[in-house]
Write a protein that holds these residues in place. Structure first.
Motif, PDB file in Angstrom:
ATOM      1  N   ARG A  18      13.398   3.502 -51.242  1.00  0.00           N
ATOM      2  CA  ARG A  18      13.384   2.045 -51.448  1.00  0.00           C
ATOM      3  C   ARG A  18      11.982   1.546 -51.788  1.00  0.00           C
ATOM      4  N   GLU A  19      10.966   2.253 -51.363  1.00  0.00           N
ATOM      5  CA  GLU A  19       9.578   1.839 -51.588  1.00  0.00           C
ATOM      6  C   GLU A  19       9.131   2.017 -53.044  1.00  0.00           C
ATOM      7  N   PHE A  20       9.825   2.861 -53.779  1.00  0.00           N
ATOM      8  CA  PHE A  20       9.415   3.180 -55.146  1.00  0.00           C
ATOM      9  C   PHE A  20       9.998   2.170 -56.132  1.00  0.00           C
ATOM     10  N   GLU A  21       9.193   1.746 -57.040  1.00  0.00           N
ATOM     11  CA  GLU A  21       9.684   0.919 -58.148  1.00  0.00           C
ATOM     12  C   GLU A  21       9.960   1.868 -59.305  1.00  0.00           C
ATOM     13  N   SER A  22      11.020   2.614 -59.167  1.00  0.00           N
ATOM     14  CA  SER A  22      11.364   3.658 -60.119  1.00  0.00           C
ATOM     15  C   SER A  22      12.836   3.564 -60.475  1.00  0.00           C
ATOM     16  N   PRO A  23      13.150   3.613 -61.769  1.00  0.00           N
ATOM     17  CA  PRO A  23      14.565   3.617 -62.154  1.00  0.00           C
ATOM     18  C   PRO A  23      15.322   4.819 -61.583  1.00  0.00           C
ATOM     19  N   VAL A  24      14.658   5.955 -61.482  1.00  0.00           N
ATOM     20  CA  VAL A  24      15.318   7.153 -60.937  1.00  0.00           C
ATOM     21  C   VAL A  24      15.695   6.914 -59.476  1.00  0.00           C
ATOM     22  N   ALA A  25      14.742   6.416 -58.690  1.00  0.00           N
ATOM     23  CA  ALA A  25      15.026   6.140 -57.277  1.00  0.00           C
ATOM     24  C   ALA A  25      16.103   5.066 -57.150  1.00  0.00           C
ATOM     25  N   HIS A  26      15.975   3.992 -57.919  1.00  0.00           N
ATOM     26  CA  HIS A  26      16.948   2.894 -57.868  1.00  0.00           C
ATOM     27  C   HIS A  26      18.358   3.388 -58.219  1.00  0.00           C
ATOM     28  N   ASN A  27      18.471   4.124 -59.318  1.00  0.00           N
ATOM     29  CA  ASN A  27      19.796   4.616 -59.738  1.00  0.00           C
ATOM     30  C   ASN A  27      20.411   5.531 -58.687  1.00  0.00           C
ATOM     31  N   PHE A  28      19.583   6.372 -58.080  1.00  0.00           N
ATOM     32  CA  PHE A  28      20.121   7.232 -57.025  1.00  0.00           C
ATOM     33  C   PHE A  28      20.584   6.393 -55.837  1.00  0.00           C
ATOM     34  N   LEU A  29      19.767   5.448 -55.412  1.00  0.00           N
ATOM     35  CA  LEU A  29      20.140   4.614 -54.267  1.00  0.00           C
ATOM     36  C   LEU A  29      21.466   3.909 -54.512  1.00  0.00           C
ATOM     37  N   MET A  30      21.699   3.460 -55.725  1.00  0.00           N
ATOM     38  CA  MET A  30      22.947   2.760 -56.036  1.00  0.00           C
ATOM     39  C   MET A  30      24.164   3.694 -55.951  1.00  0.00           C
ATOM     40  N   THR A  31      23.944   4.997 -56.074  1.00  0.00           N
ATOM     41  CA  THR A  31      25.068   5.938 -55.926  1.00  0.00           C
ATOM     42  C   THR A  31      25.518   6.051 -54.475  1.00  0.00           C
ATOM     43  N   LEU A  32      24.725   5.542 -53.564  1.00  0.00           N
ATOM     44  CA  LEU A  32      25.035   5.656 -52.135  1.00  0.00           C
ATOM     45  C   LEU A  32      25.787   4.447 -51.577  1.00  0.00           C
ATOM     46  N   LYS A  33      26.194   3.524 -52.438  1.00  0.00           N
ATOM     47  CA  LYS A  33      26.881   2.306 -51.968  1.00  0.00           C
ATOM     48  C   LYS A  33      28.141   2.618 -51.174  1.00  0.00           C
ATOM     49  N   ASN A  34      28.773   3.739 -51.464  1.00  0.00           N
ATOM     50  CA  ASN A  34      30.012   4.107 -50.762  1.00  0.00           C
ATOM     51  C   ASN A  34      29.816   5.342 -49.881  1.00  0.00           C
ATOM     52  N   HIS A  35      28.607   5.538 -49.412  1.00  0.00           N
ATOM     53  CA  HIS A  35      28.305   6.690 -48.550  1.00  0.00           C
ATOM     54  C   HIS A  35      29.214   6.643 -47.323  1.00  0.00           C
ATOM     55  N   PRO A  36      29.657   7.805 -46.837  1.00  0.00           N
ATOM     56  CA  PRO A  36      30.558   7.806 -45.669  1.00  0.00           C
ATOM     57  C   PRO A  36      29.935   7.242 -44.385  1.00  0.00           C
ATOM     58  N   ALA A  37      28.612   7.268 -44.280  1.00  0.00           N
ATOM     59  CA  ALA A  37      27.966   6.752 -43.064  1.00  0.00           C
ATOM     60  C   ALA A  37      27.638   5.272 -43.226  1.00  0.00           C
ATOM     61  N   SER A  38      28.107   4.465 -42.294  1.00  0.00           N
ATOM     62  CA  SER A  38      27.852   3.022 -42.375  1.00  0.00           C
ATOM     63  C   SER A  38      26.359   2.718 -42.305  1.00  0.00           C
ATOM     64  N   LEU A  39      25.605   3.524 -41.603  1.00  0.00           N
ATOM     65  CA  LEU A  39      24.160   3.337 -41.515  1.00  0.00           C
ATOM     66  C   LEU A  39      23.523   3.390 -42.909  1.00  0.00           C
ATOM     67  N   ILE A  40      23.960   4.307 -43.730  1.00  0.00           N
ATOM     68  CA  ILE A  40      23.436   4.448 -45.095  1.00  0.00           C
ATOM     69  C   ILE A  40      23.977   3.313 -45.967  1.00  0.00           C
ATOM     70  N   ARG A  41      25.260   3.035 -45.877  1.00  0.00           N
ATOM     71  CA  ARG A  41      25.840   1.929 -46.662  1.00  0.00           C
ATOM     72  C   ARG A  41      25.133   0.619 -46.361  1.00  0.00           C
ATOM     73  N   ASN A  42      24.873   0.346 -45.080  1.00  0.00           N
ATOM     74  CA  ASN A  42      24.186  -0.890 -44.701  1.00  0.00           C
ATOM     75  C   ASN A  42      22.779  -0.943 -45.282  1.00  0.00           C
ATOM     76  N   GLU A  43      22.090   0.182 -45.269  1.00  0.00           N
ATOM     77  CA  GLU A  43      20.738   0.243 -45.840  1.00  0.00           C
ATOM     78  C   GLU A  43      20.775  -0.049 -47.340  1.00  0.00           C
ATOM     79  N   ILE A  44      21.756   0.511 -48.026  1.00  0.00           N
ATOM     80  CA  ILE A  44      21.878   0.292 -49.471  1.00  0.00           C
ATOM     81  C   ILE A  44      22.283  -1.143 -49.760  1.00  0.00           C
ATOM     82  N   ASN A  45      23.177  -1.712 -48.969  1.00  0.00           N
ATOM     83  CA  ASN A  45      23.556  -3.120 -49.150  1.00  0.00           C
ATOM     84  C   ASN A  45      22.350  -4.036 -48.954  1.00  0.00           C
ATOM     85  N   GLU A  46      21.538  -3.750 -47.959  1.00  0.00           N
ATOM     86  CA  GLU A  46      20.327  -4.535 -47.731  1.00  0.00           C
ATOM     87  C   GLU A  46      19.358  -4.383 -48.911  1.00  0.00           C
TER      88      GLU A  46
END
Length: 127
Positions: free
Chosen positions: A92-120
């Motif tokens: 999340r700290e990186f202003e990088s399209p690669v990091a951003h695109n990867f983070l967006m793939t985690l929107k439906n992660h099975p762990a709510s802790l990860i989903r909540n982090e991505i939603n935030e």
């Protein structure tokens, strides 16, 4: 009791031993050639779970782009949810399209802790 690990294969070794009995790498030679960021990247695979968490946190603060692919790999392969979370927070700290695109793939992660982090994260970039 202090434990020592080979920085190449993470096999536990006796204190002061220069050659790893498992992978036969010269520990001093290998370690002395690495800069701080490279050592932190290597620490992402350390077997003691708080070490990768601390390494990810520092890598996120340093924002050295060499870490992005390694943090993504850890987020994809780690079995410890807190290590995954640390990698996600670092990315999340990186202003990088690669990091951003990867983070967006985690929107439906099975762990709510990860989903909540991505939603935030998604909310923070929308505002």
């Amino acid at each position: 009791m202090t434990h020592f690990f080979c920085p190449n294969c993470w096999h536990e070794i006796p204190e002061g031993q220069d050659e790893c009995p498992e992978c036969h790498v010269s520990i001093t030679e290998r370690w002395d050639k690495k800069d701080f960021v490279d050592k932190l990247i290597a620490a992402l695979k350390h077997p003691e779970p708080t070490t990768p968490i601390r390494a990810a946190m520092i890598l996120g603060k340093l924002k050295d782009t060499r870490a992005i692919s390694h943090l993504i790999f850890i987020a994809q392969t780690a079995h410890d949810i807190f290590i995954i979370l640390a990698a996600v927070r670092a990315l999340r700290e990186f202003e990088s399209p690669v990091a951003h695109n990867f983070l967006m793939t985690l929107k439906n992660h099975p762990a709510s802790l990860i989903r909540n982090e991505i939603n935030e994260y998604a909310h923070s970039i929308d505002t």
